[in-house]
Enzyme design. Sequence first.
Site, short mmCIF file in Angstrom:
data_model
loop_
_atom_site.label_atom_id
_atom_site.label_comp_id
_atom_site.label_asym_id
_atom_site.label_seq_id
_atom_site.Cartn_x
_atom_site.Cartn_y
_atom_site.Cartn_z
N ASP A 277 125.11 -10.50 -13.84
CA ASP A 277 125.74 -9.19 -13.76
C ASP A 277 127.10 -9.20 -14.46
OD1 ASP A 277 125.88 -6.40 -12.44
OD2 ASP A 277 127.80 -7.32 -11.93
N TYR B 295 134.45 -6.79 -18.14
CA TYR B 295 134.68 -8.20 -17.79
C TYR B 295 134.98 -9.06 -19.03
CZ TYR B 295 132.12 -6.74 -13.52
OH TYR B 295 131.67 -6.09 -12.40
N LYS C 261 127.60 -2.85 -17.90
CA LYS C 261 128.06 -1.53 -17.45
C LYS C 261 128.98 -0.90 -18.49
CE LYS C 261 128.38 -3.82 -12.96
NZ LYS C 261 128.85 -5.18 -13.32
N HIS D 196 129.64 2.35 -15.12
CA HIS D 196 130.42 1.48 -14.23
C HIS D 196 130.98 2.22 -13.01
CE1 HIS D 196 132.78 -2.52 -14.27
NE2 HIS D 196 132.80 -2.04 -13.06
N1 LIG Z 1 130.28 -2.42 -10.15
C1 LIG Z 1 131.49 -2.71 -9.75
O1 LIG Z 1 132.41 -1.86 -9.75
C2 LIG Z 1 131.78 -4.10 -9.27
C3 LIG Z 1 132.98 -4.36 -8.56
C4 LIG Z 1 133.21 -5.66 -8.11
C5 LIG Z 1 132.27 -6.65 -8.36
N2 LIG Z 1 131.14 -6.38 -9.07
C6 LIG Z 1 130.13 -7.43 -9.37
O2 LIG Z 1 129.83 -8.14 -8.18
C7 LIG Z 1 130.10 -9.53 -8.36
C8 LIG Z 1 130.53 -10.15 -7.06
O3 LIG Z 1 131.72 -9.57 -6.58
P1 LIG Z 1 133.14 -10.33 -6.63
O4 LIG Z 1 133.11 -11.37 -7.68
O5 LIG Z 1 134.19 -9.30 -6.76
O6 LIG Z 1 133.27 -10.94 -5.18
P2 LIG Z 1 132.36 -11.88 -4.24
O7 LIG Z 1 131.15 -12.34 -4.94
O8 LIG Z 1 132.24 -11.16 -2.95
O9 LIG Z 1 133.35 -13.12 -3.98
C9 LIG Z 1 133.74 -13.97 -5.01
C10 LIG Z 1 134.83 -14.88 -4.46
O10 LIG Z 1 134.29 -15.77 -3.47
C11 LIG Z 1 134.47 -17.12 -3.90
N3 LIG Z 1 133.25 -17.85 -3.52
C12 LIG Z 1 132.03 -17.78 -4.12
N4 LIG Z 1 131.14 -18.54 -3.47
C13 LIG Z 1 131.80 -19.13 -2.46
C14 LIG Z 1 131.42 -20.04 -1.44
N5 LIG Z 1 130.17 -20.48 -1.33
N6 LIG Z 1 132.38 -20.47 -0.56
C15 LIG Z 1 133.65 -20.03 -0.66
N7 LIG Z 1 134.07 -19.15 -1.59
C16 LIG Z 1 133.16 -18.70 -2.48
C17 LIG Z 1 134.67 -17.08 -5.39
O11 LIG Z 1 135.48 -18.14 -5.84
P3 LIG Z 1 134.93 -19.28 -6.87
O12 LIG Z 1 134.52 -18.58 -8.13
O13 LIG Z 1 136.10 -20.16 -7.06
O14 LIG Z 1 133.78 -19.96 -6.19
C18 LIG Z 1 135.43 -15.76 -5.54
O15 LIG Z 1 136.79 -15.93 -5.23
C19 LIG Z 1 131.18 -9.53 -9.45
O16 LIG Z 1 131.36 -10.79 -10.02
C20 LIG Z 1 130.64 -8.47 -10.36
O17 LIG Z 1 129.57 -8.99 -11.14
C21 LIG Z 1 130.86 -5.11 -9.51
#
Ligand SMILES: NC(=O)c1ccc[n+]([C@@H]2O[C@H](COP(=O)([O-])OP(=O)(O)OC[C@H]3O[C@@H](n4cnc5c(N)ncnc54)[C@H](OP(=O)(O)O)[C@@H]3O)[C@@H](O)[C@H]2O)c1
Length: 275
Positions: A48, A53, A78, A111
């Site tokens: 994704d 990004y 997106k 997006h």
């Molecule tokens: N459409 C939108 O508007 C939108 C908005 C936000 C996000 N997104 C998408 O959703 C994805 C996920 O959301 P997100 O990246 O914001 O947040 P998330 O997946 O909820 O959390 C990511 C955070 O958690 C940490 N993490 C990952 N696995 C872990 C584990 N097993 N133990 C402890 N910490 C862990 C990561 O650090 P490390 O990398 O250091 O492991 C990072 O700091 C994004 O990457 C993006 O592709 C879309």
Amino acid sequence: MSSLDSFIELNDGVKIPNFGLGLYLVGSGSEAELSLLFALKQGYRLLDTAQFYENEADVGKAIKKSGIDRKSICVVSKVWDSNHGYEATIKSVKNSLSLFQLEYVDIFLIHSPGSGRNIDTYKALLELKGQGLIKSVGVSNFGIQHLKGLEEAGLPTPSINQIELHPFCRREKLVDYCREKGICVMGYCPLARGKCFNDPDLINMAKEHNKSVAQVMIRWSLDKGFVTIPKSSNPKRIQENMEVFDFKLTEKNHQILVFSLHFVYYIYTFISECI
Ligand SMILES: NC(=O)c1ccc[n+]([C@@H]2O[C@H](COP(=O)([O-])OP(=O)(O)OC[C@H]3O[C@@H](n4cnc5c(N)ncnc54)[C@H](OP(=O)(O)O)[C@@H]3O)[C@@H](O)[C@H]2O)c1
């Protein structure tokens, strides 16, 4: 129980994995490429990304280097807000394709709905789908009123709505609406951006299932039937996050999580459900 190879069929017949890798803030260049290659090698098949990004080129390079059949990988991107509008969307998606160095992108989402140009942007994505450059067209961060806007304009129902979803942000009204309309719900931030790992209920559940809190949160999304895309750029955590297909939360776990509260998310969900 689903597995890493499980697929969900979208309302336009396109099939996508129900689990993938989020790529926001994975870095860029060789750092991003290494995480991506590792994830693909371990079995991740949904990636994704987004124009915003700035890592579409890295995604394309990692896919090529992995040697994995392109058809078995689902790429989501997106259209960023500043590229909304008919002509700008066409131009920006073609630019994304040239960054990816791919012939098509599986799913392109709008997006977010804030630009006021959703209809023209959506029509442009449908045109690109007609040309075979996109397989499926969806949206992200759309509330019920935005989805109704597309419907009232006589446009086909989006295949996906990607919204924030985790135990502290459940968006039940919107999820129910999407399901009624046959829109696949893809949950982002399944780990609540790492901000709720100290929640006592989640810690207890992690102990009960001999899993980490992150794995319990990802399992919550899968149990709810959401496509989920946890982000990590750390190989150990990329591996940990995919080891969620050998357990399920109990009914009691889910009942407890219905009452999960986090002040910031409570306010966010409350406001989102009101507008
Ligand atoms: N459409 C939108 O508007 C939108 C908005 C936000 C996000 N997104 C998408 O959703 C994805 C996920 O959301 P997100 O990246 O914001 O947040 P998330 O997946 O909820 O959390 C990511 C955070 O958690 C940490 N993490 C990952 N696995 C872990 C584990 N097993 N133990 C402890 N910490 C862990 C990561 O650090 P490390 O990398 O250091 O492991 C990072 O700091 C994004 O990457 C993006 O592709 C879309």
